[in-house]
Design a protein around this motif. Sequence first.
Motif, short mmCIF file in Angstrom:
data_model
loop_
_atom_site.label_atom_id
_atom_site.label_comp_id
_atom_site.label_asym_id
_atom_site.label_seq_id
_atom_site.Cartn_x
_atom_site.Cartn_y
_atom_site.Cartn_z
N UNK A 262 -34.01 -23.01 15.82
CA UNK A 262 -35.02 -22.15 15.48
C UNK A 262 -34.68 -20.58 15.77
N UNK A 263 -34.06 -20.96 18.19
CA UNK A 263 -33.77 -20.28 18.54
C UNK A 263 -31.91 -19.49 18.26
N UNK A 264 -30.86 -20.11 17.59
CA UNK A 264 -30.10 -19.81 16.89
C UNK A 264 -30.29 -19.20 15.29
N UNK A 277 -32.70 -11.02 24.00
CA UNK A 277 -33.43 -11.96 24.31
C UNK A 277 -32.97 -13.30 24.01
N UNK A 278 -32.52 -13.50 22.63
CA UNK A 278 -32.35 -14.66 21.83
C UNK A 278 -31.68 -15.53 22.64
N UNK A 279 -30.47 -14.87 22.48
CA UNK A 279 -29.22 -15.38 23.66
C UNK A 279 -29.68 -16.00 24.86
N UNK A 280 -30.29 -15.05 25.72
CA UNK A 280 -31.11 -15.13 27.19
C UNK A 280 -31.51 -16.98 26.53
N UNK A 281 -32.66 -17.20 25.43
CA UNK A 281 -33.30 -18.42 25.04
C UNK A 281 -32.81 -19.77 24.85
N UNK A 282 -31.98 -18.96 24.26
CA UNK A 282 -30.50 -20.34 23.60
C UNK A 282 -29.52 -20.90 24.99
N UNK A 283 -29.72 -19.93 25.77
CA UNK A 283 -28.28 -20.62 26.92
C UNK A 283 -29.60 -21.08 28.41
N UNK A 284 -30.64 -20.40 27.82
CA UNK A 284 -32.11 -21.15 29.03
C UNK A 284 -32.85 -22.61 28.46
N UNK A 285 -32.35 -22.84 27.24
CA UNK A 285 -32.88 -24.05 26.38
C UNK A 285 -31.61 -24.84 27.41
#
Length: 331
Positions: A262-264, A277-285
């Motif tokens: 979903x994030x990608x 925001x999406x990049x931070x979420x992807x990196x965080x997961x």
Amino acid sequence: MQDSAMFFIPDFKGFDFFPHGTRINFMRVKGLSLALSLICMVASLLAMAVLGFNYGVDFKGGTVIEVQSLDGPADIPDLRGKLGELGLGSVQIQAFSEHDVLIRVETQPGGEAEQQAAMHAIIDVLGPGFEQRRVEVVGPAVSGELRRNGILAVFGSLIAIVLYVWVRFDWQFAFGAIVALVHDVLLVAGIFALFQLEFDLSIVAALLTVLGYSVNDTVVVSDRIRENLRRYKKMEINDLINTSINETISRTVLTGATTLAALIALLLFGGDVLFNFSLAMVLGVVIGTYSSVFLAAPLLGYLGVRRDGLASRDAAPAGERAETKKIERVG
């Protein structure tokens, strides 16, 4: 008649996306993973100290202008091109309907006069096709308060999570959780500092979300380790942690994979406004999944998690139940 009218229901078997019964020796690389994590944490701290963050309008101050397109849907790429040629620094354009656009411009050097000049330059470039609806100025005091509140929110979440893990488990589990969570936040923030990606309130929201995701993974693994500590009384601690990670690895990988899918999609198709925001979420997961498996759990082997505390917790309720039965028989 009833037998002939029965429907045939096929017996479908579930498909295993991830193999069960894995025997991966995670503890064999615990020293390497801990050293790698420490190096990355130090590098992140250096990047934040030397390069600093590329703060957005929320943290740096600036002007927010809301306009409405009068000639049909707003052409966002065209607006970005026109406003980018003005040389006003960071300019964020966000469409919240087909006709309504929100423009954020960072604080201009030179004081109030330059800020007013920048606002008029933007309105002139937009032309008569746009109607000005709202203008707000985010001053240095407000932006500084937002920055402080963002930092307090992250640290407050860390403290609350540590207290929860400490109460539910033992201090060894709490220490492993706090190291893993600090590791996740530092690495995501360090990447933003290193590549000078814009850091605003949406990134703080992403960090808080990553903390919740990461602690969920950590608690699942910790809960399985606690169960196995009660189940295998004589198993060597490294083997027990290895077994626990392998028993939960399918859940960890599949949860991370579905979240990343979903994030990608959001990263690729969410546009410029949601990219950071999406990049931070992807990196965080990704980093959070790594820290739960390769950092938080292996740290328990160094901290010497004990069975006696768990045994005493189980013994008390058992003793209470035996005493209750004895009273019932006497009665």
